[in-house]
Design a protein around this motif. Structure first.
Motif, PDB file in Angstrom:
ATOM      1  N   ASP A  92       0.835  -1.311  -0.146  1.00 35.04           N
ATOM      2  CA  ASP A  92      -0.106   0.106  -0.201  1.00 35.04           C
ATOM      3  C   ASP A  92       0.832   1.225  -0.051  1.00 35.04           C
ATOM      4  OD1 ASP A  92       1.000   0.148   2.501  1.00 35.04           O
ATOM      5  OD2 ASP A  92      -0.729  -0.920   3.422  1.00 35.04           O
ATOM      6  N   THR A 123      -3.489  -9.943  -1.301  1.00 35.30           N
ATOM      7  CA  THR A 123      -2.739 -10.516  -0.085  1.00 35.30           C
ATOM      8  C   THR A 123      -1.206 -10.248  -0.262  1.00 35.30           C
ATOM      9  OG1 THR A 123      -4.731 -11.398   0.936  1.00 35.30           O
ATOM     10  CG2 THR A 123      -2.455 -11.931   1.869  1.00 35.30           C
ATOM     11  N   GLU A 254      -9.199  -7.619   2.901  1.00 31.08           N
ATOM     12  CA  GLU A 254      -7.828  -7.132   2.605  1.00 31.08           C
ATOM     13  C   GLU A 254      -7.568  -5.585   2.971  1.00 31.08           C
ATOM     14  OE1 GLU A 254      -3.760  -6.902   2.000  1.00 31.08           O
ATOM     15  OE2 GLU A 254      -5.052  -8.465   2.794  1.00 31.08           O
ATOM     16  N   LYS A 255      -8.734  -4.823   2.583  1.00 28.92           N
ATOM     17  CA  LYS A 255      -8.462  -3.503   2.942  1.00 28.92           C
ATOM     18  C   LYS A 255      -8.472  -3.058   4.330  1.00 28.92           C
ATOM     19  CE  LYS A 255     -10.728   1.073   2.193  1.00 28.92           C
ATOM     20  NZ  LYS A 255     -11.894   1.891   1.455  1.00 28.92           N
ATOM     21  N   PRO A 258      -5.769  -6.645   6.483  1.00 26.99           N
ATOM     22  CA  PRO A 258      -4.931  -7.136   5.650  1.00 26.99           C
ATOM     23  C   PRO A 258      -3.920  -8.231   6.449  1.00 26.99           C
ATOM     24  CG  PRO A 258      -4.241  -4.991   6.279  1.00 26.99           C
ATOM     25  CD  PRO A 258      -5.437  -5.055   6.744  1.00 26.99           C
TER      26      PRO A 258
END
Length: 353
Positions: A92, A123, A254-255, A258
């Protein structure tokens, strides 16, 4: 129940060095090794790593993660190992974190119709505890117990506020104004005074809107608690959500969570098409010992199957939780926030003296 302070004190005493730590190694090399995704073989493999006869070829990553050698979607390693590229990519927009080199070959995750890896959702941060930790240490030990407790976690109203978003959609689109206090059952057709089929259709319409895609927010405290729990729990998602929203669900998890979950299971309940699976059957399939869920029906179903259940009633604000199942069944315990979840699970791992 252990107090919050007692929890922290106990865990401080249980702290062990991270996997891969070698005091003889230079500090930088040791730090790299501590972050690597390590693999441990299950009983399906011999010491050499070969599959033993009569088994399906699974091995464990940490505790509870299931793998197959071929024919499955791949689970990328810690910090985004790029197969064949020999490098990493950032997950990210965070500042550059620990850089490491994955020494193990990429394994492939078993992907049956109900068990999904988080690869499709991006992921890249899995380690032996279910997450590559970045930033400051959380204070929980890497290996507090010899065997991790296997815990199944629901999504809606446990990880995210599904009903609030759905209720807003119904009010804005159809002028059906209901307060959350009216949802005495988690069966929407009974609240909306329509047929079950009509309610299912409206929920699927909700899935196509921004109310669902952008409007479901995480439950306060869940992410921090799950990061702590991953020290002594093997965490997997078991949701009644439909196959139709599988991809978005993976992306949402996942946001906001995570790298925390070993597996993702979909029950496909109340779907317009496809087969559904009971939560008790799903939990049994991977050996879940505890279910965290807000629905009393699922709580009773799994408790009667021999599982402990934490019935999640956030801030005592879920009317559909007020059925008394936590009082009528000894394996069901009511909790009101993620601090209580954390403390209760720890008390089951290390009982009070």
């Amino acid at each position: 129940m252990l107090s919050r302070g007692a929890v922290r004190s106990l865990l401080a005493r249980l702290r062990l060095p991270p996997r891969g730590w070698n005091p003889a190694m230079p500090p930088s090399a040791a730090a790299h090794r501590a972050c690597l995704c390590s693999l441990s073989h299950s009983s399906a493999y011999g010491e050499s790593g070969r599959m033993m006869p009569g088994k399906k070829g699974f091995l464990d990553l940490g505790a509870g993660r299931r793998f197959a050698p071929v024919g499955a979607l791949s689970l990328k390693g810690c910090l985004g190992w790029q197969d064949g590229g020999g490098g990493f990519r950032r997950v990210d927009g965070e500042a550059a974190g620990i850089k490491a080199q994955v020494l193990t070959t990429q394994r492939q995750l078993l992907c049956d119709p109900e068990v999904l890896p988080l690869e499709d959702a991006g992921t890249k941060t899995l380690n032996g505890n279910g997450a590559c930790r970045r930033g400051k240490p959380l204070g929980f030990p890497e290996h507090a117990v010899a065997a991790k407790m296997v815990v199944a976690v629901d999504v809606d109203e446990v990880l995210g506020s599904f009903l609030a978003a759905l209720n807003k959609f119904i009010a804005d689109r159809y002028s059906w104004n209901h307060s959350v206090s009216e949802y005495h059952v988690y069966e929407f057709f009974k609240i909306w005074n329509c047929s079950r089929d009509r309610a299912n259709f409206l929920v699927h319409e909700f899935f196509t809107t921004h109310y669902f895609q952008d409007g479901i927010h995480p439950i306060p405290g869940a992410r921090d608690a799950l990061q702590n729990l991953s020290s002594f729990c093997s965490l997997s998602v078991v949701t009644s959500r439909q196959d139709a929203i599988r991809n978005h669900t993976l992306q949402w998890i996942e946001k906001y969570y995570p790298g925390l979950f070993e597996q993702i299971h979909f029950g496909n309940h109340f779907a317009l098409e496809g087969q559904s699976r009971p939560k008790s059957e799903i939990c049994r399939s991977f050996g879940a010992q505890v279910l965290i869920d807000d629905n009393p029906r699922y709580a009773l179903e799994c408790a009667e199957d021999g599982m402990r259940v934490l019935l999640f009633d956030y801030d005592n604000s879920y009317p559909w939780c007020k059925t008394g199942v936590d009082q009528s069944h000894p394996l069901v315990t009511k909790v009101h926030n993620w601090d209580e979840v954390e403390e209760k699970l720890l008390s089951w791992v290390v009982p009070e003296s």
